[in-house]
Design an enzyme around this catalytic site. Structure first.
Site, short mmCIF file in Angstrom:
data_model
loop_
_atom_site.label_atom_id
_atom_site.label_comp_id
_atom_site.label_asym_id
_atom_site.label_seq_id
_atom_site.Cartn_x
_atom_site.Cartn_y
_atom_site.Cartn_z
CD GLU A 90 -2.96 -0.82 -0.11
OE1 GLU A 90 -3.22 0.35 -0.47
OE2 GLU A 90 -3.37 -1.82 -0.72
CB SER A 364 -41.90 -15.80 -25.94
OG SER A 364 -41.43 -16.53 -27.04
#
Ligand code: ZN
Ligand code: ZN
Length: 751
Positions: A90, A364
Site C-alpha cells: 500500500e 418470448s
C-alpha cells in the site's frame, strides 16, 4: 550560447514565473475553498457508533447495517508480517514520508490528467486513513485536496505506529458485509484472531484490502492467490522476508474457511438499498450514523418469495465459486405504486443481485411489448396474421433468416390473440415487420425497458427483437416494471424501495412518493391485459393459473438457457427468472428441461399464497373499450353460420364492422334506387343496383361491409316504374308485373 537563444530563455523564464504566479493563485483559491467545506478538525474524534436500521412497510425490522464485531487490537498484537505486508503493497515509504507522497501524487496526477478524471489513488496509508475515517468516497479534486490536508494533520498529531494501528483497525475489508478491521477480517476469513496469523495468511489479508471484491478468497480464490504472490514478492524485494520464505509461503493453501451463513431475510434487497444509501449519505453515516430507513418491502411477501422460489428450484450442483446452479431471481412490485414488495437476487447471499444486475435474454416474454405497439397502430386481437414460412434477407449475411415456431409447425391464418397466447413465433415476426422495429422499441422503452441497444454494430433494431433475442438483455426488475404498466391501466410507476429516511434524531432526510406517468392509453393496456389473461387460461402459461384474474407471459430461450414468467393480478406484478450464471449453459437436469413452465408454476404457487387474504378483484374495464362477437377464422363480425366465434375486446373504433365473409350467407337483390323496391323490368337501368342482404334477417349490408339497420330486403316490385308509368309501356306485356326470379341469388361461400 548565442544571443538569440539567451533571449528565448529569458522569455521562457518570465513566462514560467508568470505561470507559477497564476498557478499558486489558483492553488491558494482551491485550498481555501477546500478548507472552507472541510469538516472541523474536532471531528477527528471518533463518534459513537450507531447501527442504521432498515424496516419493512409494516415497520418490522429487516436488517441492521453496522460494523460487525469490530474488535480493536493494539498494534503490538498485530503480527509484524501483516504490518509489513500492508506497508509493502500500500505505501512502502510509509515510515519515511510526512503523510503525503508527493512524487506518488505527481505520478497519479499525470495519469488523472491523461484520463481526464481521478483514476489513480497515489494515496499513502495516512491519506487512506483520512479518507476512510473522515471523508466520503467521492472522487473530486476538492475531496482529494481535503484528504491531503487531513493526512498532514494526522501525521502531526499521531506517531507512525498510531497511524498504522488506526488504519489496520479502520480499514474496510468486507464491503458487502460491513466488517471492518484486521481482527474482524481475520475472524471472517480464517476463523481465528489476527494474533495467530502466519506469513501466508498475513500476506493474503494484506493484499485483499485493495479490493475485497476482486481478491475475495472465497469468491475468487485464483485472483486471491495471485494477489498473495504479488504481496509476498514485494515483501521479499523490500527485504521484509527472504526469497525462500516468500517462495514457500506462495505454495501454502489459502486456508480460508467457508463464509458464515447469515440469517438475512432479504440480503439482496438490503444490498440494493445499502448501495444507494452509501452513495447518497456516505459510508460513515450509513454504518455509524444510526439512520432509520423505512422501505416498501413486505416481510410476509419476502419470506414467502424466499421459501417458494428456493424450494422449487432444481439442484444442478455447485459451480466453481461454490454457488448452487441454476440461479434465479424474483421481483414483486405493487402494481399501483411501483413499491418493491419482495426481491430475491439469487439462491445464496452473494454480491451479485440478479434481480437488478443480471441482463438476460427475455425470449418470448418480450412479445407483449411488440403486440402493444401493434394495438396502438390500429391492430386488434382479432387481426388475422399469417403463420406460414417466410424468409428475410439480412444485410451482410449469406443465408436468409427463416424464423420457425417452437413446434416446427405452421398454422396458416391465426388471430393476433392466438399468436400471443400460444407464443407463435412466425406471425409475431411478421407483425413486427409490419409495424416496424423502431415503433416496438419506442413502446418497450416507454414501458420501462431501459437496456435496449439502438445503435452500434450490434443492436436491437432487427426482427429477432420480438423473439427476445436482445443484444444486452433485460433485468427482472425492468420486466416487472414494464408489465406493471398493463396492470396499472397504462400508468408507469418507477420502482420505489425506500419510503423515508430519518437521521438518528428523527429528522426526515428524504421522503419518496411514487413517480408515476402515463406510458400507454388505458384502453390499450386493458386489451393487452386481456390477451395476457388468455396466456394463462388457454395458452402457454396454464401452470400459472391461480383461479383469480391474472395475466402474464412465458419466455424460454434457445437450449433452455433462460426461463421466465412475468405476470400480474390487479394487486401485484411478479417476475421470475431462472438460469445458470454461465449464460450459455442449458438447464437440463436428469433429462428434465427447465423452461418457462417451471417459472410459471413457481409464479402460480407464489401468487396463490401471496394473495390468499386479499379479496378477488377484477381488472377494471375502462370506458372506450368495446366487446364484439367475432368469427375466429376471419376476425370479422360473427355471422349466424360462423363455426367458431368468441367475444373479443377492442379499443373503441378498432372493432371489426364487416360481417364474416367466410361463413355468411348473403342474398343479392337488384333494387331500384329511386323507389328502394325490387327492380322491375320498367325501372331505368341506371337506377338499378345490386344490393346485398343477410340471408338470416334480411338486413342490408352496405358497401363497406357494415349492416344498415332498418333497411330490410324489399319484398315488393318497384311501384314507381311500371308499364303504365313508362313511355315504353306499349312494348311490354302485362304478364311481366311479377318479379323475376333471376334477381335472387344465394351466395353460399363456406370457406
Ligand atoms: Zn366466420
Ligand atoms: Zn324503379
Amino acid at each position: 550560447m548565442s544571443k538569440g537563444s539567451g533571449r528565448i530563455l529569458s522569455i521562457l523564464a518570465i513566462g514560467l514565473i508568470f505561470l507559477l504566479c497564476i498557478g499558486s493563485g489558483v492553488l491558494i483559491g482551491v485550498i481555501s475553498a477546500a478548507l472552507k467545506s472541510m469538516p472541523a478538525l474536532e471531528d477527528f474524534e471518533y463518534r459513537p457508533i450507531e447501527a442504521t436500521r432498515i424496516y419493512d412497510v409494516n415497520n418490522k425490522l429487516i436488517s441492521r447495517l453496522y460494523i460487525e464485531n469490530r474488535v480493536w487490537v493494539p498494534l503490538s498484537e498485530i503480527p509484524k508480517e501483516l504490518q509489513d505486508a500492508v506497508i509493502a503493497v500500500e505505501d512502502w515509504k510509509f515510515r519515511d514520508h510526512h503523510g503525503v507522497d508527493f512524487m506518488g501524487i505527481i505520478r497519479a496526477a499525470l495519469v488523472d490528467i491523461r484520463e481526464g478524471k481521478i483514476v489513480q489513488g497515489g494515496s499513502t496509508i495516512t491519506q487512506q486513513l483520512a479518507k476512510n475515517a473522515f471523508l466520503t468516497h467521492e472522487r473530486t479534486w476538492t475531496r482529494k485536496l481535503q484528504e491531503l490536508l487531513y493526512a498532514i494533520q494526522l501525521e502531526r498529531t499521531y506517531t507512525k505506529d498510531q497511524i498504522l494501528e488506526l488504519y489496520l483497525n479502520e480499514v474496510y475489508f468486507f464491503p458487502g458485509q460491513a466488517v471492518y478491521g484486521v481482527e474482524a477480517a481475520s475472524q471472517g476469513y480464517f476463523g481465528k484472531s489476527v494474533r495467530y496469523l502466519n506469513l501466508p495468511e498475513s500476506a493474503l489479508l494484506g493484499g485483499i484490502l485493495r479490493n475485497a471484491y476482486i481478491y475475495s478468497p472465497t469468491q475468487h480464490p485464483e485472483s486471491a492467490k495471485t494477489r498473495r504472490s504479488v504481496v509476498l514478492k514485494r515483501m521479499a524485494l523490500l527485504g521484509y522476508i527472504s526469497e525462500d520464505e516468500a517462495q514457500s509461503a506462495m505454495e501454502a493453501p489459502l486456508g480460508v474457511i467457508e463464509p458464515r451463513p447469515s440469517k438475512q431475510i432479504a440480503p439482496y434487497f438490503v444490498d440494493y438499498i445499502r448501495d444507494y444509501l452509501v452513495s447518497k449519505y456516505g459510508h460513515e453515516t450509513v454504518y455509524k450514523g444510526g439512520l432509520k430507513v423505512y422501505t416498501t418491502l413486505d416481510l410476509r411477501l419476502q419470506n414467502l418469495a424466499n421459501q417458494i422460489l428456493l424450494s422449487n428450484l432444481p439442484d444442478g450442483g455447485k459451480d466453481s465459486k461454490g454457488l448452487t446452479q441454476p440461479q434465479a431471481a424474483m421481483v414483486v412490485l405493487d402494481t399501483r405504486e411501483g413499491y418493491i414488495r419482495a426481491m430475491v437476487g439469487g439462491r445464496g447471499e452473494d454480491e451479485f443481485n440478479r434481480a437488478v444486475m443480471s441482463y438476460r435474454q427475455p425470449g418470448s416474454a418480450f412479445k407483449p411489448f411488440v403486440y402493444t405497439a401493434a394495438l396502438q397502430a390500429g391492430y386488434t386481437p382479432a387481426t388475422i396474421l399469417d403463420d406460414s414460412p417466410v424468409e428475410y434477407v439480412i444485410p451482410g449475411q449469406a443465408e436468409p433468416w427463416a424464423p420457425v415456431n417452437n413446434d416446427k409447425k405452421f398454422r396458416g391464418p391465426v388471430t393476433a390473440r392466438q399468436a400471443l397466447e400460444d407464443s407463435i413465433n412466425v406471425p409475431s415476426v411478421k407483425l413486427l415487420d409490419q409495424i416496424g422495429t423502431s415503433n416496438a422499441i419506442k413502446m418497450a422503452k416507454s414501458l420501462g425497458i431501459t437496456s435496449l441497444v439502438e445503435s452500434g454494430r450490434l443492436n436491437d433494431m432487427n426482427l429477432s427483437l420480438v423473439l427476445g433475442g436482445l443484444t444486452r438483455g433485460v433485468t427482472p426488475l425492468e420486466m416487472a416494471t414494464a408489465y406493471a404498466v398493463f396492470a396499472n391501466q397504462g400508468i408507469k410507476a418507477e420502482p420505489v424501495a425506500i419510503l423515508r429516511v430519518e437521521d438518528a434524531n428523527g429528522n426526515v432526510l428524504e421522503r419518496n412518493t411514487p413517480k408515476r406517468q402515463v406510458a400507454l392509453d388505458e384502453q390499450t393496456a386493458y386489451v393487452v391485459t386481456d390477451m395476457l389473461r388468455g396466456v394463462i387460461t388457454r395458452g402457454t402459461g396454464k401452470s400459472a393459473n391461480i383461479g383469480r384474474p391474472a395475466a402474464g407471459k412465458t419466455g424460454t430461450t434457445t437450449e433452455y438457457t433462460n426461463a421466465w414468467f412475468v405476470g400480474f393480478t390487479p394487486e401485484l406484478v411478479t417476475c421470475i427468472w431462472i438460469g445458470n450464471d454461465v449464460q450459455q449453459k442449458p438447464m437440463i437436469y436428469g433429462g428434465t428441461r427447465i423452461g418457462s413452465g417451471k417459472a410459471a408454476a413457481i409464479w402460480g404457487a407464489y401468487m396463490k399464497e401471496a394473495l390468499k387474504d386479499m379479496p378477488v378483484s377484477e381488472f377494471p374495464v375502462p370506458s372506450g373499450v368495446v366487446f364484439s362477437k367475432i368469427c375466429t377464422e376471419s376476425g370479422m363480425l360473427a355471422g349466424e353460420s360462423c363455426p367458431n366465434t368468441t367475444t373479443e375486446v377492442f379499443v373503441e373504433g378498432t372493432e371489426p364492422r364487416q360481417l364474416c365473409y367466410l361463413h355468411t350467407r348473403i342474398q343479392e337483390v337488384d333494387v331500384c334506387a329511386e323507389s328502394g323496391q325490387l327492380a322491375g323490368r320498367y325501372c331505368p337501368p341506371d337506377q338499378v343496383e345490386r344490393r346485398r342482404y343477410l340471408a338470416s334477417n334480411g338486413l342490408r349490408i352496405l358497401h363497406d361491409g357494415t349492416i344498415a339497420q332498418g333497411q330490410s330486403i324489399p319484398r315488393v316490385t318497384c311501384q314507381v316504374h311500371t308499364w303504365w308509368t313508362t313511355d315504353s309501356h306499349s312494348a311490354r306485356s302485362q304478364e311481366s308485373l311479377e318479379p323475376e326470379d333471376s334477381s335472387f341469388s344465394y351466395e353460399d361461400n363456406p370457406n
